[in-house]
Structure formats: structure tokens, C-alpha cells
Design a protein around this motif. Structure first.
Motif, PDB file in Angstrom:
ATOM      1  N   HIS A 147       0.948  -1.168   0.096  1.00  0.00           N
ATOM      2  CA  HIS A 147       0.120  -0.017  -0.051  1.00  0.00           C
ATOM      3  C   HIS A 147       0.935   1.388   0.165  1.00  0.00           C
ATOM      4  N   PRO A 148       0.600   2.176  -0.846  1.00  0.00           N
ATOM      5  CA  PRO A 148       1.404   3.628  -0.785  1.00  0.00           C
ATOM      6  C   PRO A 148       1.050   4.201   0.516  1.00  0.00           C
ATOM      7  N   GLU A 149       0.063   3.935   1.326  1.00  0.00           N
ATOM      8  CA  GLU A 149       0.170   4.682   2.640  1.00  0.00           C
ATOM      9  C   GLU A 149       1.139   4.230   3.631  1.00  0.00           C
ATOM     10  N   ILE A 150       1.353   2.811   3.470  1.00  0.00           N
ATOM     11  CA  ILE A 150       2.356   2.063   4.461  1.00  0.00           C
ATOM     12  C   ILE A 150       3.797   2.718   3.777  1.00  0.00           C
ATOM     13  N   GLN A 151       3.961   2.622   2.542  1.00  0.00           N
ATOM     14  CA  GLN A 151       5.266   3.155   1.969  1.00  0.00           C
ATOM     15  C   GLN A 151       5.667   4.761   2.331  1.00  0.00           C
ATOM     16  N   ALA A 152       4.504   5.542   2.564  1.00  0.00           N
ATOM     17  CA  ALA A 152       4.656   6.653   2.658  1.00  0.00           C
ATOM     18  C   ALA A 152       5.299   7.150   4.088  1.00  0.00           C
ATOM     19  N   LEU A 153       5.185   6.030   4.734  1.00  0.00           N
ATOM     20  CA  LEU A 153       5.829   6.028   6.384  1.00  0.00           C
ATOM     21  C   LEU A 153       7.297   6.241   6.016  1.00  0.00           C
ATOM     22  N   SER A 154       8.011   6.011   5.055  1.00  0.00           N
ATOM     23  CA  SER A 154       9.449   6.204   4.967  1.00  0.00           C
ATOM     24  C   SER A 154       9.840   7.754   4.718  1.00  0.00           C
ATOM     25  N   ASN A 155       8.718   8.500   4.939  1.00  0.00           N
ATOM     26  CA  ASN A 155       8.923   9.832   4.563  1.00  0.00           C
ATOM     27  C   ASN A 155       9.066  10.493   5.942  1.00  0.00           C
ATOM     28  N   TYR A 156       8.893   9.932   6.951  1.00  0.00           N
ATOM     29  CA  TYR A 156       8.923  10.593   8.425  1.00  0.00           C
ATOM     30  C   TYR A 156       9.760  10.050   9.184  1.00  0.00           C
ATOM     31  N   THR A 157      10.376  10.818  10.049  1.00  0.00           N
ATOM     32  CA  THR A 157      11.540  10.451  10.903  1.00  0.00           C
ATOM     33  C   THR A 157      11.134   9.735  12.284  1.00  0.00           C
ATOM     34  N   GLN A 158      11.424   8.744  12.594  1.00  0.00           N
ATOM     35  CA  GLN A 158      11.072   8.184  13.810  1.00  0.00           C
ATOM     36  C   GLN A 158      12.221   8.188  14.769  1.00  0.00           C
ATOM     37  N   HIS A 159      11.980   8.275  15.961  1.00  0.00           N
ATOM     38  CA  HIS A 159      13.097   8.465  17.145  1.00  0.00           C
ATOM     39  C   HIS A 159      14.400   8.848  16.782  1.00  0.00           C
ATOM     40  N   HIS A 160      14.344   9.885  15.813  1.00  0.00           N
ATOM     41  CA  HIS A 160      15.448  10.737  15.418  1.00  0.00           C
ATOM     42  C   HIS A 160      16.439  10.029  14.509  1.00  0.00           C
ATOM     43  N   HIS A 161      16.643   8.841  14.709  1.00  0.00           N
ATOM     44  CA  HIS A 161      17.727   8.318  13.684  1.00  0.00           C
ATOM     45  C   HIS A 161      17.172   7.209  12.655  1.00  0.00           C
ATOM     46  N   SER A 162      15.988   7.035  12.369  1.00  0.00           N
ATOM     47  CA  SER A 162      15.584   6.200  11.752  1.00  0.00           C
ATOM     48  C   SER A 162      14.165   6.622  10.934  1.00  0.00           C
ATOM     49  N   ASP A 163      13.677   5.923   9.966  1.00  0.00           N
ATOM     50  CA  ASP A 163      12.379   6.303   9.408  1.00  0.00           C
ATOM     51  C   ASP A 163      11.485   5.621   9.985  1.00  0.00           C
ATOM     52  N   ARG A 164       9.919   5.916   9.977  1.00  0.00           N
ATOM     53  CA  ARG A 164       8.818   5.111  10.585  1.00  0.00           C
ATOM     54  C   ARG A 164       8.597   3.806   9.736  1.00  0.00           C
ATOM     55  N   LEU A 165       8.871   3.926   8.283  1.00  0.00           N
ATOM     56  CA  LEU A 165       8.799   2.572   7.824  1.00  0.00           C
ATOM     57  C   LEU A 165       9.586   1.407   8.174  1.00  0.00           C
ATOM     58  N   THR A 166      10.786   1.893   8.361  1.00  0.00           N
ATOM     59  CA  THR A 166      11.743   0.828   8.819  1.00  0.00           C
ATOM     60  C   THR A 166      11.557   0.579  10.408  1.00  0.00           C
ATOM     61  N   HIS A 167      11.089   1.465  11.049  1.00  0.00           N
ATOM     62  CA  HIS A 167      10.794   1.142  12.716  1.00  0.00           C
ATOM     63  C   HIS A 167       9.403   0.122  12.584  1.00  0.00           C
ATOM     64  N   VAL A 168       8.664   0.403  11.794  1.00  0.00           N
ATOM     65  CA  VAL A 168       7.264  -0.544  12.132  1.00  0.00           C
ATOM     66  C   VAL A 168       7.638  -1.798  11.453  1.00  0.00           C
ATOM     67  N   ILE A 169       8.387  -2.023  10.406  1.00  0.00           N
ATOM     68  CA  ILE A 169       8.742  -3.268  10.093  1.00  0.00           C
ATOM     69  C   ILE A 169       9.580  -4.050  10.992  1.00  0.00           C
ATOM     70  N   ASP A 170      10.585  -3.288  11.582  1.00  0.00           N
ATOM     71  CA  ASP A 170      11.305  -3.837  12.822  1.00  0.00           C
ATOM     72  C   ASP A 170      10.668  -4.363  13.919  1.00  0.00           C
ATOM     73  N   VAL A 171       9.590  -3.304  14.353  1.00  0.00           N
ATOM     74  CA  VAL A 171       8.680  -3.856  15.322  1.00  0.00           C
ATOM     75  C   VAL A 171       7.789  -5.071  14.814  1.00  0.00           C
ATOM     76  N   SER A 172       7.438  -5.248  13.545  1.00  0.00           N
ATOM     77  CA  SER A 172       6.665  -6.301  13.309  1.00  0.00           C
ATOM     78  C   SER A 172       7.532  -7.537  13.213  1.00  0.00           C
ATOM     79  N   TYR A 173       8.595  -7.517  12.533  1.00  0.00           N
ATOM     80  CA  TYR A 173       9.222  -8.640  12.295  1.00  0.00           C
ATOM     81  C   TYR A 173      10.021  -9.420  13.707  1.00  0.00           C
ATOM     82  N   THR A 174      10.350  -8.449  14.611  1.00  0.00           N
ATOM     83  CA  THR A 174      10.947  -8.964  15.882  1.00  0.00           C
ATOM     84  C   THR A 174       9.672  -9.415  16.655  1.00  0.00           C
ATOM     85  N   SER A 175       8.542  -8.581  16.699  1.00  0.00           N
ATOM     86  CA  SER A 175       7.603  -9.335  17.402  1.00  0.00           C
ATOM     87  C   SER A 175       6.863 -10.615  16.735  1.00  0.00           C
ATOM     88  N   TYR A 176       6.888 -10.759  15.499  1.00  0.00           N
ATOM     89  CA  TYR A 176       6.721 -12.013  15.032  1.00  0.00           C
ATOM     90  C   TYR A 176       7.388 -13.179  15.313  1.00  0.00           C
TER      91      TYR A 176
END
Length: 156
Positions: free
Chosen positions: A20-49
């Protein structure tokens, strides 16, 4: 290539969301200062999985809700709300956005809505919700301290 990218079972669970473009758009936002939001949600998702698989929990709900848990489109350091703090507001915004994107189970809704437990008072109803909350907290701290960890490793 990262491990999640080659995990066929995980990819079968989340690829429809990642397309979904709405999910891919998360890469445009900084998350926790040193990463982007898309990378963060994938990391949370996969680690939790991966942890959910080991613990005998609902790995599918954890993986999908992990992708959706921070589905908001503003810089939380800049945007302020009259109704409460970012920690209180953004899970509700993420849930509303996720519901527009895909049908959600009650467990997935709880995971998204309660992933800020500790910063908010609403108790999770599922062990999977606690898991995503803890993984999110751990990864947020790791992301925030990445430059310090790199500096220490370089100067050790």
C-alpha cells in the motif's frame, strides 16, 4: 538483504500491507530521530513476529498490527494536540488509518491501540499486545541511541 525480506512465511502475512502506498509513505517520516517510520514499523513487526512464534502467540496478528501500529502522518515533535499528548493520540490515529486500509481483528485493534501502554493507562487485553508494546519500547530506545552505540563501538 535483511532477514525479514527473505522470510517467506512472514512476507506472505505482511506483503499486502507493505504494497500500500499509505504504508510506503511512512518512509517519509523520521522516527526516534535516527530512523524512518517505515523501517521502525517493519522492525517492530518482524521482531514481534519472531518472538510470537517462539512463545506460541498469534504471530499473524502481531506481524500485521506491528506494521500498522504507527500509521500516522505527522512529525510528533512538531504537531501538538489539544486533546492530549502524542503518546495518547497517535495510537487512535493509527487505528483509524489502519481500519481504512484493511479489515482488523479485535486482537489487531487492541495491539495498535494499546502499543503505548505504560505511557497511557489503557491495559492491553492480549499477551500479543504486551509483546508489541515491549518490542516497540525496546526498538525505540535502540534507534534513539544508535549514534551513541556506534560512537562507543568505534572508540572502544
Amino acid at each position: 538483504m535483511q532477514t525479514w525480506q527473505t522470510d517467506r512465511t512472514y512476507r506472505a502475512i505482511v506483503d499486502d500491507l507493505l504494497a500500500h502506498p499509505e504504508i510506503q509513505a511512512l518512509s517519509n517520516y523520521t522516527q526516534h530521530h535516527h530512523s524512518d517510520r517505515l523501517t521502525h514499523v517493519i522492525d517492530v513487526s518482524y521482531t514481534s513476529y519472531r518472538l510470537a512464534l517462539r512463545l506460541g502467540l498469534n504471530a499473524t496478528a502481531v506481524a500485521r498490527a506491528g506494521i500498522l501500529h504507527d500509521m500516522f502522518y505527522y512529525d510528533w515533535r512538531v504537531t501538538k494536540f489539544e486533546l492530549g499528548t502524542h503518546a495518547f493520540i497517535h495510537p487512535r490515529v493509527a487505528l483509524r488509518n489502519a481500519e481504512k486500509l484493511t479489515p482488523l481483528s479485535e486482537m489487531e485493534k487492541d495491539i495498535i491501540l494499546k502499543h503505548m501502554w505504560g505511557a497511557t493507562s489503557a491495559l492491553p487485553h492480549y499477551r500479543e499486545s504486551y509483546l508489541v508494546d515491549l518490542v516497540d519500547d525496546y526498538l525505540a530506545m535502540r534507534e534513539f541511541f544508535t549514534p551513541l552505540r556506534q560512537w562507543v563501538a568505534h572508540h572502544a
